[in-house]
Design a protein around this motif. Structure first.
Motif, PDB file in Angstrom:
ATOM      1  N   GLN A  12       0.758  -1.217   0.240  1.00 42.20           N
ATOM      2  CA  GLN A  12      -0.018   0.337  -0.317  1.00 42.20           C
ATOM      3  C   GLN A  12       0.527   1.781   0.436  1.00 42.20           C
ATOM      4  OE1 GLN A  12      -2.204  -0.661   3.695  1.00 42.20           O
ATOM      5  NE2 GLN A  12      -4.028  -1.938   2.182  1.00 42.20           N
ATOM      6  N   ALA A  13       2.180   0.950   0.770  1.00 39.91           N
ATOM      7  CA  ALA A  13       2.676   2.628   0.930  1.00 39.91           C
ATOM      8  C   ALA A  13       3.423   2.989  -0.544  1.00 39.91           C
ATOM      9  CB  ALA A  13       3.802   2.353   1.999  1.00 39.91           C
ATOM     10  N   VAL A  14       4.006   1.337  -0.805  1.00 32.39           N
ATOM     11  CA  VAL A  14       4.539   2.133  -2.620  1.00 32.39           C
ATOM     12  C   VAL A  14       3.505   2.235  -3.440  1.00 32.39           C
ATOM     13  CG1 VAL A  14       5.981   0.710  -4.459  1.00 32.39           C
ATOM     14  CG2 VAL A  14       6.266   0.273  -2.030  1.00 32.39           C
ATOM     15  N   ARG A  15       2.301   1.709  -3.580  1.00 32.84           N
ATOM     16  CA  ARG A  15       1.327   2.066  -4.652  1.00 32.84           C
ATOM     17  C   ARG A  15       1.260   3.212  -4.324  1.00 32.84           C
ATOM     18  NH1 ARG A  15      -4.672  -0.665  -5.220  1.00 32.84           N
ATOM     19  NH2 ARG A  15      -4.889   0.502  -7.550  1.00 32.84           N
ATOM     20  N   ALA A  16       1.034   3.884  -3.008  1.00 34.94           N
ATOM     21  CA  ALA A  16       0.450   5.603  -2.839  1.00 34.94           C
ATOM     22  C   ALA A  16       1.306   6.055  -2.865  1.00 34.94           C
ATOM     23  CB  ALA A  16       0.180   5.642  -1.432  1.00 34.94           C
ATOM     24  N   VAL A  17       2.873   5.726  -3.192  1.00 34.38           N
ATOM     25  CA  VAL A  17       3.322   7.087  -4.148  1.00 34.38           C
ATOM     26  C   VAL A  17       3.972   6.734  -5.445  1.00 34.38           C
ATOM     27  CG1 VAL A  17       6.429   7.230  -3.732  1.00 34.38           C
ATOM     28  CG2 VAL A  17       5.599   7.139  -1.768  1.00 34.38           C
ATOM     29  N   VAL A  18       3.531   5.256  -5.901  1.00 30.04           N
ATOM     30  CA  VAL A  18       3.920   4.972  -7.740  1.00 30.04           C
ATOM     31  C   VAL A  18       2.505   4.992  -8.079  1.00 30.04           C
ATOM     32  CG1 VAL A  18       4.578   3.686  -8.753  1.00 30.04           C
ATOM     33  CG2 VAL A  18       6.280   3.229  -7.101  1.00 30.04           C
ATOM     34  N   ALA A  19       1.454   5.160  -7.451  1.00 28.06           N
ATOM     35  CA  ALA A  19       0.348   5.083  -8.740  1.00 28.06           C
ATOM     36  C   ALA A  19       0.150   6.432  -9.279  1.00 28.06           C
ATOM     37  CB  ALA A  19      -0.500   4.843  -8.139  1.00 28.06           C
ATOM     38  N   ALA A  45       9.453   4.235  -5.564  1.00 32.67           N
ATOM     39  CA  ALA A  45       9.103   3.023  -5.249  1.00 32.67           C
ATOM     40  C   ALA A  45      10.576   2.086  -4.102  1.00 32.67           C
ATOM     41  CB  ALA A  45       8.850   1.621  -5.769  1.00 32.67           C
ATOM     42  N   GLU A  46      11.770   2.697  -4.284  1.00 34.41           N
ATOM     43  CA  GLU A  46      12.377   2.350  -3.665  1.00 34.41           C
ATOM     44  C   GLU A  46      12.625   2.914  -2.264  1.00 34.41           C
ATOM     45  OE1 GLU A  46      15.947   2.222  -5.872  1.00 34.41           O
ATOM     46  OE2 GLU A  46      15.486   0.566  -6.807  1.00 34.41           O
ATOM     47  N   LYS A  47      12.098   4.637  -2.342  1.00 30.42           N
ATOM     48  CA  LYS A  47      12.656   5.381  -1.052  1.00 30.42           C
ATOM     49  C   LYS A  47      11.269   4.648  -0.616  1.00 30.42           C
ATOM     50  CE  LYS A  47      11.993  10.130   0.086  1.00 30.42           C
ATOM     51  NZ  LYS A  47      11.787   9.844   1.794  1.00 30.42           N
ATOM     52  N   ALA A  55       9.602   2.619   9.471  1.00 32.51           N
ATOM     53  CA  ALA A  55       9.263   3.191  10.405  1.00 32.51           C
ATOM     54  C   ALA A  55       8.349   2.863  10.967  1.00 32.51           C
ATOM     55  CB  ALA A  55       7.791   3.509   9.387  1.00 32.51           C
ATOM     56  N   THR A  56       7.936   0.714  10.407  1.00 33.54           N
ATOM     57  CA  THR A  56       7.534   0.327  11.052  1.00 33.54           C
ATOM     58  C   THR A  56       8.820  -0.714  12.028  1.00 33.54           C
ATOM     59  OG1 THR A  56       7.978  -1.893   9.721  1.00 33.54           O
ATOM     60  CG2 THR A  56       6.179  -0.474   8.985  1.00 33.54           C
ATOM     61  N   GLY A  57       9.835  -0.886  12.043  1.00 33.38           N
ATOM     62  CA  GLY A  57      10.945  -1.322  12.976  1.00 33.38           C
ATOM     63  C   GLY A  57      10.990  -2.802  12.203  1.00 33.38           C
ATOM     64  N   ALA A  58      10.734  -2.640  11.305  1.00 33.24           N
ATOM     65  CA  ALA A  58      10.798  -4.445  11.048  1.00 33.24           C
ATOM     66  C   ALA A  58      12.655  -5.028  10.618  1.00 33.24           C
ATOM     67  CB  ALA A  58       9.565  -4.803   9.442  1.00 33.24           C
ATOM     68  N   PRO A  59      12.458  -5.883  11.401  1.00 33.39           N
ATOM     69  CA  PRO A  59      13.465  -6.569  10.823  1.00 33.39           C
ATOM     70  C   PRO A  59      14.145  -7.146   9.834  1.00 33.39           C
ATOM     71  CG  PRO A  59      12.249  -7.972  12.571  1.00 33.39           C
ATOM     72  CD  PRO A  59      11.108  -6.548  11.964  1.00 33.39           C
ATOM     73  N   ALA A  60      14.444  -5.910   8.854  1.00 27.66           N
ATOM     74  CA  ALA A  60      14.063  -6.990   7.552  1.00 27.66           C
ATOM     75  C   ALA A  60      15.238  -5.953   6.487  1.00 27.66           C
ATOM     76  CB  ALA A  60      12.913  -6.290   6.268  1.00 27.66           C
ATOM     77  N   ALA A  61      15.666  -6.789   5.777  1.00 29.94           N
ATOM     78  CA  ALA A  61      17.293  -6.745   4.539  1.00 29.94           C
ATOM     79  C   ALA A  61      16.177  -6.531   3.502  1.00 29.94           C
ATOM     80  CB  ALA A  61      17.325  -8.415   4.766  1.00 29.94           C
ATOM     81  N   LEU A  62      17.089  -6.052   2.858  1.00 32.27           N
ATOM     82  CA  LEU A  62      16.310  -5.264   1.648  1.00 32.27           C
ATOM     83  C   LEU A  62      17.091  -5.372   0.296  1.00 32.27           C
ATOM     84  CD1 LEU A  62      14.481  -3.534  -0.453  1.00 32.27           C
ATOM     85  CD2 LEU A  62      15.344  -0.861   0.001  1.00 32.27           C
ATOM     86  N   TYR A  63      17.279  -6.205  -0.409  1.00 29.37           N
ATOM     87  CA  TYR A  63      17.964  -6.278  -1.773  1.00 29.37           C
ATOM     88  C   TYR A  63      16.798  -5.186  -3.078  1.00 29.37           C
ATOM     89  CZ  TYR A  63      20.549  -7.462  -5.620  1.00 29.37           C
ATOM     90  OH  TYR A  63      21.398  -8.273  -6.733  1.00 29.37           O
ATOM     91  N   SER A  64      17.856  -4.873  -3.469  1.00 29.73           N
ATOM     92  CA  SER A  64      17.335  -4.289  -4.689  1.00 29.73           C
ATOM     93  C   SER A  64      17.560  -3.721  -6.229  1.00 29.73           C
ATOM     94  CB  SER A  64      16.604  -2.695  -4.007  1.00 29.73           C
ATOM     95  OG  SER A  64      15.716  -1.902  -5.046  1.00 29.73           O
TER      96      SER A  64
END
Length: 64
Positions: A12-19, A45-47, A55-64
């Motif tokens: 939803q966050a990506v769509r809100a920016v890209v759409a 989309a990457e930003k 913002a969520t503090g999710a323990p995640a890694a991102l490869y783009s």
């Protein structure tokens, strides 16, 4: 937050920016490490992805 909620929120966050930028953003902004061209929509989309995960503090890694 469940994994499903995280992924839905990210989408939803990506769509809100890209759409709103669809049909634009085709200007080349750089080259990926693979040699592929990157576009303004990629940057948006990457930003949005980085901002959402931070913002969520999710323990995640991102490869783009």
């Amino acid at each position: 937050m469940t994994p499903g909620e995280l992924v839905r929120g990210l989408a939803q966050a990506v769509r809100a920016v890209v759409a709103p930028a669809l049909g634009t953003g085709r200007e080349i902004t750089g080259l990926a490490k693979s040699g592929d061209q990157t576009f303004a929509l990629d940057v948006l989309a990457e930003k949005a992805t980085v901002d959402y995960l931070a913002a969520t503090g999710a323990p995640a890694a991102l490869y783009s």
